[in-house]
Design a protein around this motif. Structure first.
Motif, short mmCIF file in Angstrom:
data_model
loop_
_atom_site.label_atom_id
_atom_site.label_comp_id
_atom_site.label_asym_id
_atom_site.label_seq_id
_atom_site.Cartn_x
_atom_site.Cartn_y
_atom_site.Cartn_z
N VAL A 1 -73.09 38.94 75.44
CA VAL A 1 -72.56 40.15 74.84
C VAL A 1 -73.74 41.00 74.38
O VAL A 1 -74.62 40.52 73.66
CB VAL A 1 -71.65 39.82 73.65
CG1 VAL A 1 -71.14 41.08 72.99
CG2 VAL A 1 -70.48 38.94 74.10
N PRO A 2 -73.79 42.27 74.77
CA PRO A 2 -74.91 43.13 74.38
C PRO A 2 -75.07 43.25 72.87
O PRO A 2 -74.09 43.20 72.11
CB PRO A 2 -74.55 44.49 75.00
CG PRO A 2 -73.63 44.16 76.13
CD PRO A 2 -72.84 42.97 75.66
N ALA A 3 -76.32 43.41 72.45
CA ALA A 3 -76.63 43.49 71.02
C ALA A 3 -75.91 44.64 70.34
O ALA A 3 -75.47 44.52 69.19
CB ALA A 3 -78.14 43.63 70.83
N GLU A 4 -75.78 45.76 71.05
CA GLU A 4 -75.13 46.91 70.41
C GLU A 4 -73.65 46.65 70.15
O GLU A 4 -73.09 47.16 69.16
CB GLU A 4 -75.29 48.17 71.26
CG GLU A 4 -74.79 48.08 72.68
CD GLU A 4 -75.84 47.62 73.66
OE1 GLU A 4 -75.71 47.96 74.86
OE2 GLU A 4 -76.79 46.92 73.25
N ILE A 5 -73.00 45.86 70.99
CA ILE A 5 -71.60 45.51 70.74
C ILE A 5 -71.51 44.56 69.55
O ILE A 5 -70.64 44.72 68.67
CB ILE A 5 -70.96 44.90 71.99
CG1 ILE A 5 -70.79 45.98 73.06
CG2 ILE A 5 -69.62 44.25 71.66
CD1 ILE A 5 -70.11 45.50 74.33
N LEU A 6 -72.42 43.59 69.47
CA LEU A 6 -72.43 42.68 68.33
C LEU A 6 -72.69 43.45 67.03
O LEU A 6 -72.07 43.16 66.00
CB LEU A 6 -73.50 41.60 68.53
CG LEU A 6 -73.25 40.62 69.69
CD1 LEU A 6 -74.43 39.68 69.83
CD2 LEU A 6 -71.96 39.84 69.48
N ASP A 7 -73.58 44.43 67.09
CA ASP A 7 -73.84 45.24 65.90
C ASP A 7 -72.58 45.99 65.47
O ASP A 7 -72.30 46.12 64.27
CB ASP A 7 -74.96 46.24 66.18
CG ASP A 7 -76.33 45.58 66.26
OD1 ASP A 7 -76.46 44.43 65.79
OD2 ASP A 7 -77.26 46.21 66.79
N GLY A 8 -71.82 46.47 66.45
CA GLY A 8 -70.57 47.16 66.13
C GLY A 8 -69.56 46.24 65.47
O GLY A 8 -68.82 46.65 64.56
N LEU A 9 -69.52 44.98 65.91
CA LEU A 9 -68.60 44.02 65.30
C LEU A 9 -69.04 43.67 63.89
O LEU A 9 -68.20 43.50 62.98
CB LEU A 9 -68.52 42.76 66.17
CG LEU A 9 -68.00 42.96 67.60
CD1 LEU A 9 -67.95 41.63 68.34
CD2 LEU A 9 -66.62 43.63 67.61
N ARG A 10 -70.34 43.57 63.69
CA ARG A 10 -70.84 43.34 62.33
C ARG A 10 -70.44 44.49 61.41
O ARG A 10 -70.02 44.29 60.27
CB ARG A 10 -72.37 43.20 62.34
CG ARG A 10 -72.91 41.93 62.99
CD ARG A 10 -74.41 41.84 62.71
NE ARG A 10 -75.03 40.72 63.40
CZ ARG A 10 -75.68 40.81 64.56
NH1 ARG A 10 -75.76 41.99 65.17
NH2 ARG A 10 -76.23 39.75 65.11
N ALA A 11 -70.58 45.70 61.93
CA ALA A 11 -70.23 46.87 61.14
C ALA A 11 -68.75 46.90 60.81
O ALA A 11 -68.35 47.29 59.71
CB ALA A 11 -70.63 48.15 61.89
N ALA A 12 -67.92 46.46 61.76
CA ALA A 12 -66.48 46.41 61.52
C ALA A 12 -66.15 45.48 60.35
O ALA A 12 -65.32 45.78 59.50
CB ALA A 12 -65.76 45.97 62.79
N ALA A 13 -66.82 44.32 60.30
CA ALA A 13 -66.59 43.38 59.20
C ALA A 13 -67.05 43.97 57.88
O ALA A 13 -66.38 43.82 56.84
CB ALA A 13 -67.30 42.06 59.49
N LEU A 14 -68.19 44.65 57.90
CA LEU A 14 -68.72 45.24 56.67
C LEU A 14 -67.79 46.29 56.09
O LEU A 14 -67.70 46.46 54.87
CB LEU A 14 -70.09 45.85 56.93
CG LEU A 14 -71.27 44.87 57.02
CD1 LEU A 14 -72.54 45.60 57.46
CD2 LEU A 14 -71.49 44.17 55.68
N LEU A 15 -67.08 47.00 56.96
CA LEU A 15 -66.14 48.01 56.48
C LEU A 15 -65.03 47.40 55.64
O LEU A 15 -64.41 48.09 54.82
CB LEU A 15 -65.54 48.77 57.67
CG LEU A 15 -66.47 49.76 58.37
CD1 LEU A 15 -65.82 50.28 59.66
CD2 LEU A 15 -66.81 50.92 57.45
N GLU A 16 -64.78 46.11 55.81
CA GLU A 16 -63.77 45.42 55.01
C GLU A 16 -64.40 44.54 53.93
O GLU A 16 -63.74 43.67 53.36
CB GLU A 16 -62.89 44.57 55.94
CG GLU A 16 -62.16 45.36 57.01
CD GLU A 16 -61.26 46.45 56.43
OE1 GLU A 16 -60.70 46.23 55.34
OE2 GLU A 16 -61.13 47.52 57.07
N GLY A 17 -65.69 44.74 53.69
CA GLY A 17 -66.36 44.01 52.62
C GLY A 17 -66.71 42.58 52.97
O GLY A 17 -66.93 41.76 52.07
#
Length: 333
Positions: A138-154
């Protein structure tokens, strides 16, 4: 849209969308109450759908209800509504998990609700896939997006390195041994699986045989086998990916409020992954055993408690599992 425009049809549609959320063994442990004329939808946990052996503290139940709450937020945004949720509004009722007030979008809320609305298209496309994935990374930029999604929910989504991945996979296999040695756990799982036997129970809940996926030739991937007693007919065997890609979802604290936040983050991550073209499956076995759960975390990370192991990659999409009808989970008062 005014409060009076919250028709029974619209509220029912919102709850049907919310009920596409993932939950442990597809138990769907949520109940919704709409107070007509108030613009409020209340979310309750249903302890009769809990797992006394695998989830004695009801942490996984809260995760499932949190995921349903996030689905409600996505559905509301799709209809031009802002869903303002208040978690655990009544200290005297631990099963009253959230109070959600629906109203038209206000100034400053458009960007977030637009982001939520963009996930609506995959609400009914997100399914657990217990099939082999490819070795494509999985590309790093997609993983970064998933990390950001989790952060949006704290919450935090950690993508472990090689040594930590190996540790978690070892813990998966240890948890499988624990499970195989505990008859009460096996019985609890069997109660939520549907192999076509006459005593299987209702067809609107649980894990049907078609969602089991193939058996593994060599156990390399963290995919739970719900057919350990081999009751399903016609299951084939297949080779799974040798180097699974996993992510760990966690929170700083281990409280019911944080569990609800983790459930919302889990659903957000899964929907974003689906939107990004990924297939996913969930593995909770290592965190179901207290003696193993603490070992799943990276000792160098800030995440204090891991709630879910997420397997992700490229491969076949899973099929939809059954859902309870709206009249079973929604009450108008």
């Amino acid at each position: 849209m005014t409060i009076t425009a919250l028709t029974r049809k619209l509220v029912t549609s919102l709850v049907e969308d919310a009920s596409t959320a993932p939950s442990m063994h597809n138990a769907q442990p949520w109940k919704f109450v709409h107070r007509v004329g108030t613009g409020t939808v209340e979310l309750y946990g249903d302890p009769t759908r809990g797992m006394p052996r695998e989830d004695p503290d009801h942490r996984a139940l809260h995760l499932g209800c949190g995921a349903a709450l996030f689905g409600l937020r996505v559905a509301a945004a799709h209809h031009g509504l802002h869903a303002a949720g208040h978690l655990l509004p009544d200290p005297g009722d631990p099963w009253y998990l959230a109070d959600v007030r629906l109203r038209p979008n206000a100034a400053g809320e458009g960007d977030e609700d637009e982001t939520l609305s963009s996930l609506h298209s995959v609400l009914r496309k997100r399914h657990t896939s217990r099939f082999p994935f490819t070795e494509e990374r999985v590309p790093a930029e997609i993983l970064d997006g998933l990390r950001a999604a989790a952060l949006l929910e704290g919450c935090r989504l950690g993508v472990p390195g090689a040594w930590h991945t190996d540790t978690v996979l070892d813990l998966v296999h240890v948890s499988e041994l624990f499970e195989s040695a505990d008859a009460s756990v096996r019985a609890e799982i069997a109660a939520w699986t549907r192999t076509g036997a006459t005593d299987d129970g209702t067809e609107t809940e649980g894990i049907p045989a078609y969602a089991f996926g193939p058996r593994q030739y060599d156990v390399t991937s963290p995919v739970r086998d719900f057919d350990t007693q081999r009751g399903a007919q016609g299951r084939v065997s297949a080779r799974f990916e040798k180097t699974p890609q996993i992510a760990l979802l966690g929170t700083a604290q281990d409280t019911p409020e944080q569990w609800l936040a983790a459930g919302q983050a889990l659903h957000r991550v899964l929907l974003q992954a689906t939107l990004d073209g990924l297939s996913t499956s969930l593995m909770s076995q290592p965190v179901e055993w207290p003696e193993l759960r603490s070992l799943t975390r990276d000792p160098g990370a800030t995440t204090g408690y891991v709630h879910m192991v997420i397997r992700l990659g490229y491969g076949p999409k899973g099929r939809a599992t059954p859902r309870r009808p709206a009249e079973d989970v929604l009450t108008f008062v």
